[in-house]
Design a protein around this motif. Sequence first.
Motif, short mmCIF file in Angstrom:
data_model
loop_
_atom_site.label_atom_id
_atom_site.label_comp_id
_atom_site.label_asym_id
_atom_site.label_seq_id
_atom_site.Cartn_x
_atom_site.Cartn_y
_atom_site.Cartn_z
N GLU A 120 -27.33 31.23 -38.52
CA GLU A 120 -28.30 30.20 -38.88
C GLU A 120 -27.67 29.29 -39.91
O GLU A 120 -27.19 29.74 -40.94
CB GLU A 120 -29.57 30.84 -39.44
CG GLU A 120 -30.32 31.68 -38.44
CD GLU A 120 -31.60 32.27 -39.00
OE1 GLU A 120 -32.12 31.72 -39.99
OE2 GLU A 120 -32.06 33.27 -38.45
N THR A 121 -27.69 27.99 -39.63
CA THR A 121 -27.12 27.04 -40.57
C THR A 121 -28.24 26.45 -41.41
O THR A 121 -29.37 26.30 -40.96
CB THR A 121 -26.39 25.92 -39.83
OG1 THR A 121 -27.30 25.27 -38.97
CG2 THR A 121 -25.23 26.47 -39.03
N SER A 122 -27.93 26.11 -42.62
CA SER A 122 -28.91 25.54 -43.53
C SER A 122 -28.25 24.41 -44.30
O SER A 122 -27.11 24.52 -44.73
CB SER A 122 -29.41 26.62 -44.50
OG SER A 122 -30.20 26.03 -45.50
N ALA A 123 -28.99 23.32 -44.47
CA ALA A 123 -28.47 22.22 -45.26
C ALA A 123 -29.18 22.15 -46.61
O ALA A 123 -29.13 21.15 -47.30
CB ALA A 123 -28.65 20.91 -44.50
N GLY A 124 -29.85 23.24 -46.98
CA GLY A 124 -30.57 23.28 -48.25
C GLY A 124 -29.61 23.42 -49.42
O GLY A 124 -28.41 23.19 -49.31
N GLN A 174 -30.96 16.77 -48.46
CA GLN A 174 -30.10 16.41 -47.33
C GLN A 174 -30.09 14.91 -47.15
O GLN A 174 -31.13 14.26 -47.15
CB GLN A 174 -30.61 17.09 -46.06
CG GLN A 174 -29.71 16.86 -44.87
CD GLN A 174 -30.15 17.68 -43.67
OE1 GLN A 174 -31.11 18.41 -43.73
NE2 GLN A 174 -29.44 17.53 -42.58
N GLN A 215 -27.04 24.70 -51.93
CA GLN A 215 -25.90 25.57 -51.74
C GLN A 215 -25.31 25.91 -53.11
O GLN A 215 -25.34 25.10 -54.03
CB GLN A 215 -24.83 24.88 -50.87
CG GLN A 215 -25.34 24.41 -49.53
CD GLN A 215 -25.66 25.56 -48.59
OE1 GLN A 215 -24.90 26.51 -48.53
NE2 GLN A 215 -26.77 25.48 -47.91
N CYS A 259 -41.14 15.54 -39.30
CA CYS A 259 -39.94 14.72 -39.47
C CYS A 259 -40.29 13.23 -39.32
O CYS A 259 -39.78 12.40 -40.06
CB CYS A 259 -38.88 15.13 -38.46
SG CYS A 259 -37.30 14.27 -38.64
#
Length: 114
Positions: free
Chosen positions: A13-17, A31, A19, A50
């Motif tokens: 699972e990728t996350s752009a939150g 983001q 880091q 969105c």
Amino acid sequence: DSLEVQVNVTKLETSAGAQSGLGGGGGSAVQDYGTGGDCASTCQQFDVVCFLVHGCFTSLLSLLVTLGLMCLGACICCQLISRGVPCALMKRLSESMKPSPSLPTAQGRGLWVQ
């Protein structure tokens, strides 16, 4: 000698939150979608949240109009069914497909028909 090892594998699972790390450069937890991007590339087709967050009001309006027309069509179909319209149409169609007894047939004129 042998050694048995059990491994649990889960979907990546990728996350752009936010880091953590020592990357430097003073990163941000927000983001960045870039400027000038169109809503079609930013938001998925039915992602209302969105649409609202990114100001994609044209996409949101088209989604709402589509859903409204689908609901209106369903209501019209329900009204027609409750009034028996499909049954009346099928009766008329079946009556129109019956051969007319007043027209002469090809066999009555001495013609051979398979």
